[in-house]
Design an enzyme around this catalytic site. Structure first.
Site, PDB file in Angstrom:
ATOM      1  N   CYS A 168       0.862  -1.186   0.000  1.00 23.74           N
ATOM      2  CA  CYS A 168       0.000   0.000   0.000  1.00 23.74           C
ATOM      3  C   CYS A 168       0.900   1.238   0.000  1.00 23.74           C
ATOM      4  O   CYS A 168       1.712   1.413   0.920  1.00 23.74           O
ATOM      5  CB  CYS A 168      -0.895  -0.011   1.232  1.00 23.74           C
ATOM      6  SG  CYS A 168      -1.965   1.434   1.307  1.00 23.74           S
ATOM      7  N   CYS A 227      -3.231   7.326  -4.533  1.00 23.36           N
ATOM      8  CA  CYS A 227      -3.016   5.871  -4.500  1.00 23.36           C
ATOM      9  C   CYS A 227      -1.629   5.494  -5.055  1.00 23.36           C
ATOM     10  O   CYS A 227      -1.388   5.567  -6.264  1.00 23.36           O
ATOM     11  CB  CYS A 227      -4.106   5.135  -5.277  1.00 23.36           C
ATOM     12  SG  CYS A 227      -4.046   3.362  -4.978  1.00 23.36           S
TER      13      CYS A 227
HETATM   14  O1  PYC Z   1      -1.852   4.042  -1.866  1.00 23.13           O
HETATM   15  O2  PYC Z   1      -1.373   2.050  -2.627  1.00 23.13           O
HETATM   16  C1  PYC Z   1      -2.133   2.845  -2.110  1.00 23.13           C
HETATM   17  C2  PYC Z   1      -3.500   2.396  -1.736  1.00 23.13           C
HETATM   18  C3  PYC Z   1      -4.030   1.157  -1.874  1.00 23.13           C
HETATM   19  C4  PYC Z   1      -5.335   1.227  -1.405  1.00 23.13           C
HETATM   20  C5  PYC Z   1      -5.569   2.491  -0.979  1.00 23.13           C
HETATM   21  N1  PYC Z   1      -4.430   3.204  -1.194  1.00 23.13           N
END
Ligand code: PYC
Length: 332
Positions: free
Chosen positions: A90, A253
């Site tokens: 993550c 993300c």
């Molecule tokens: O930042 O990799 C990330 C992530 C995965 C799910 C929510 N954020």
């Protein structure tokens, strides 16, 4: 009876929650973090559900436990927990965990300015800058990312025919670009994305169910990444990532940005050395970069890096009592 007491540092990375759990770690069996993740999922997933779901968490909640390193040169290991499960990797979680871990003194680097992290997905190096006890930014060198499937036609009940790509960036992402049924991400489409995403994910996994060629425990497309035009003139693109059953990532993300850069690289739209500023649904930004290229099981892959920041919002002591009918959380 109290089943567990968990001290936590709460905060967020570019808007998405990070709950760093600093006590109550279960002892996990296994040599690697991938094996320890399997043990956690088998015997201790109730801890994740209790700490992530309502009434102690919420739909977007995401967090981590720190463990001793599993490699000789590692500084620390991370187990990610989230409403979506126990992720192999993550990005926003790593940025928050590194920030809060360094600021609280829970993590002590062997070498100033860089941490070698053992994650279930593999080695991630995190570079950081610290000023007067505060971490100003973290740049993580993620696991290799690659485009796994291109232009997959998929029929989604109630929506119609979509064409998607599937890329890996620490988790498998279904990437949906604007097309006749989807005009592109903006804040006004959040409700539609929350309604469509589980259907898109179910349809893709019924048809393909991607598996990582080097670790078969990393399987299934868990996240849906919808793309669009950014709000800020210094961003290259925007995205909204759906995870769990009801979450849209408030950060850009990290693993999703890695997957997106791998997709764009494979299509000739990014090259080695390029920077890619990615924007979230709330307008927060990560700075991605194609640091280099490599191979995963004979497939072209990129070495992505992601830079972002995190802030603490407080601390928390959470108990889980088996006399509470909602001890293990719920979702509405
Ligand atoms: O930042 O990799 C990330 C992530 C995965 C799910 C929510 N954020």
């Amino acid at each position: 009876m109290i089943l567990g007491t968990y001290y936590c540092i709460d905060g967020h990375t570019c808007g998405n929650p990070v709950r760093l759990v600093t006590s109550g770690h279960p002892t996990l069996l296994g040599e690697s973090m991938s094996e320890k993740r399997q043990h956690f999922l088998r015997d201790y997933d109730w801890i994740r559900r209790a700490l992530m779901f309502e009434p102690r968490g919420h739909d977007m909640m995401s967090g981590a436990f720190l463990y001793p390193p599993t490699t000789a040169d590692g500084d620390v290991a991370i187990l990610f927990i989230e409403t979506s499960g126990c992720l192999p990797m993550c990005g926003h979680g790593t940025i928050g965990t590194v920030t809060f871990g360094l600021e609280s003194g829970l993590i002590t680097p062997k070498e100033q300015g860089v941490l070698k992290l053992d994650t279930p997905a593999g080695r991630v190096n995190a570079y950081y800058e610290m000023n007067a006890g505060k971490v100003t930014w973290v740049r993580l060198y993620n696991v290799p990312a690659f485009l796994a499937y291109q232009a997959v036609p998929v029929h989604v009940d109630g929506l119609g025919e979509l064409t998607v790509d599937i890329a890996y960036g620490g988790n498998f992402y279904i990437i949906v670009e604007p097309q006749s049924l989807f005009a592109g991400v903006d804040q006004s489409c959040a409700a539609e994305l929350l309604a469509w995403s589980p259907k898109v994910r179910a349809a893709v996994n019924a048809q393909i169910n991607p598996i990582h060629p080097e670790d078969s425990t990393v399987c299934g497309a868990s996240h849906v990444l919808w793309t669009g035009k950014p709000q800020h003139s210094d961003s290259h693109a925007a995205n909204a990532v759906f995870y769990g059953d009801k979450a849209l990532d408030r950060s850009p993300c990290g693993t999703g940005t890695s997957a997106r850069m791998a997709q764009l690289y494979a299509k000739g739209l990014l090259k080695e050395g390029d920077t890619f500023v990615h924007e979230s649904i709330i307008g927060s930004q990560f700075i991605g970069k194609v640091e280099g290229t490599t191979e995963v099981a004979g497939k072209v892959a990129i070495q992505p890096s992601i830079q972002g920041w995190a802030r603490q919002t407080g601390s928390n002591c959470i108990t889980v009592d088996d006399e509470d009918p909602y001890a293990f959380g719920f979702q509405v």
